[in-house]
Design a protein around this motif. Structure first.
Motif, PDB file in Angstrom:
ATOM      1  N   PRO A 136      -3.069   8.795  -5.469  1.00 36.15           N
ATOM      2  CA  PRO A 136      -4.047   7.735  -5.775  1.00 36.15           C
ATOM      3  C   PRO A 136      -4.687   7.151  -4.519  1.00 36.15           C
ATOM      4  N   ALA A 137      -5.889   6.640  -4.683  1.00 40.74           N
ATOM      5  CA  ALA A 137      -6.664   6.152  -3.547  1.00 40.74           C
ATOM      6  C   ALA A 137      -5.956   5.037  -2.792  1.00 40.74           C
ATOM      7  N   ASP A 138      -5.241   4.164  -3.504  1.00 35.78           N
ATOM      8  CA  ASP A 138      -4.588   3.052  -2.812  1.00 35.78           C
ATOM      9  C   ASP A 138      -3.488   3.542  -1.874  1.00 35.78           C
ATOM     10  N   LEU A 139      -2.851   4.662  -2.217  1.00 31.82           N
ATOM     11  CA  LEU A 139      -1.829   5.216  -1.334  1.00 31.82           C
ATOM     12  C   LEU A 139      -2.452   6.034  -0.201  1.00 31.82           C
ATOM     13  N   GLU A 171       9.797  13.136   5.663  1.00 34.52           N
ATOM     14  CA  GLU A 171       8.815  12.214   6.230  1.00 34.52           C
ATOM     15  C   GLU A 171       8.808  10.909   5.435  1.00 34.52           C
ATOM     16  N   ALA A 172       8.873   9.792   6.121  1.00 31.78           N
ATOM     17  CA  ALA A 172       8.812   8.489   5.451  1.00 31.78           C
ATOM     18  C   ALA A 172       7.398   8.254   4.917  1.00 31.78           C
ATOM     19  N   LEU A 173       7.305   7.842   3.664  1.00 32.58           N
ATOM     20  CA  LEU A 173       6.010   7.598   3.037  1.00 32.58           C
ATOM     21  C   LEU A 173       5.556   6.146   3.162  1.00 32.58           C
ATOM     22  N   TRP A 176       0.375   9.020   3.743  1.00 33.24           N
ATOM     23  CA  TRP A 176       0.156   9.699   2.465  1.00 33.24           C
ATOM     24  C   TRP A 176      -0.931  10.768   2.528  1.00 33.24           C
ATOM     25  N   LYS A 177      -1.779  10.712   3.532  1.00 31.28           N
ATOM     26  CA  LYS A 177      -2.906  11.645   3.567  1.00 31.28           C
ATOM     27  C   LYS A 177      -2.477  13.115   3.573  1.00 31.28           C
ATOM     28  N   PRO A 178      -1.421  13.501   4.320  1.00 30.00           N
ATOM     29  CA  PRO A 178      -1.010  14.911   4.285  1.00 30.00           C
ATOM     30  C   PRO A 178      -0.393  15.328   2.952  1.00 30.00           C
TER      31      PRO A 178
END
Length: 277
Positions: free
Chosen positions: A28-31, A102-104, A37-39
């Protein structure tokens, strides 16, 4: 018509329902506003599930496919499977780490209970409402129906191990979620493809099998995770695997056709509202 936020339902008439809770790739866009979160956006967790969806649609098999990435919310985790601390939630309903560890979220900014509940209402409950509705529809049409759930739970865990992994891991809630003939059909088909398999190993008590499996009422559930060398093949662009999934579906269809209709009274309430064991 706009697709639901959780994913997509394509209805068929065969007595099999394929659900793929881990094939979603959308964040989702907010994340996505957060760099971590992009990768994740577009990263596929269950390539075998994608091939199974393609094979199912060729066989007039109903499919319910997730669109949202399983790190956002995992459709194959029970609502009560939340850890004592959201900061330690690496494998539960809303993960805090990727499969690579990886920490989100930045420390202290992990999703709150309110955040998790919002995702449950927006994604999880509609997904399972659709699944329940399709099981009921198909059971009205057939004396037995099979829910075949493909997922990648082990792959999503940052604690996974790769060495010596079995190609096909199947779960039937220790045999309680489906007729033994369906398990035999699956394992024989997998073995015929030259793949190794295990039943009720690490997938012995998976969620969908517990929640939906009622073989006496004509609703059977098998959960499948493709791992090991078989998963590697699915990840290879040169290797076509839809044919293998067609073989599996055909074997399960033949087994269903050979079974007498379920005699027990069918109660929709049992499917829709009973908690997982």
């Amino acid at each position: 018509m706009q697709k639901p936020a959780y994913g997509e339902v394509i209805r068929g008439g065969a007595p099999i329902l394929v659900a793929t809770p881990h094939t979603g790739v959308i964040v989702p866009a907010d994340l996505k506003a957060h760099e971590t979160w992009k990768p994740i956006d577009g990263r596929l967790s269950d390539p075998a599930g994608v091939a199974l969806l393609a094979a199912a649609r060729e066989r007039d098999v109903t499919t319910i496919a997730a669109a949202v990435h399983p790190c956002v919310i995992d459709f194959n985790v029970a609502l009560d499977s939340r850890p004592l601390s959201q900061r330690l939630n690496r494998t539960g309903l809303c993960r805090t780490h990727t499969s690579r560890g990886e920490a989100l979220y930045a420390p202290g900014f992990e999703p709150s209970e309110a955040d998790v509940e919002a995702r449950v209402e927006h994604y999880w409950r509609p997904f399972h409402a659709a699944l329940t509705a399709e099981l009921l529809r198909l059971r009205e049409m057939h004396g037995n129906v099979l829910l075949l759930t493909s997922h990648a739970s082990s792959w999503l865990s940052p604690y996974r191990t790769h060495s010596g992994t079995t190609d096909c891991n199947a779960g039937t809630h220790q045999g309680a979620s489906c007729d033994r003939r369906l398990v035999s059909a699956l394992t024989e088909a997998v073995q015929g493809l030259g793949r190794s398999w295990v039943v009720n190993g690490k997938l012995a008590d998976v969620f969908a099998a517990q929640r939906y499996g009622m073989p006496a009422n004509g609703i059977h559930v098998i959960e499948v995770e493709v791992a090991g060398r078989w998963r590697n093949d699915f990840e290879s662009p040169e290797h076509g695997n839809d044919g293998e999934m067609r073989d599996v579906l055909d074997a399960l269809s033949r087994a269903l056709d050979s079974m007498p209709p379920a005699d027990a009274r069918f109660d929709a309430f049992l499917v829709a509202d009973r908690p997982a064991a």
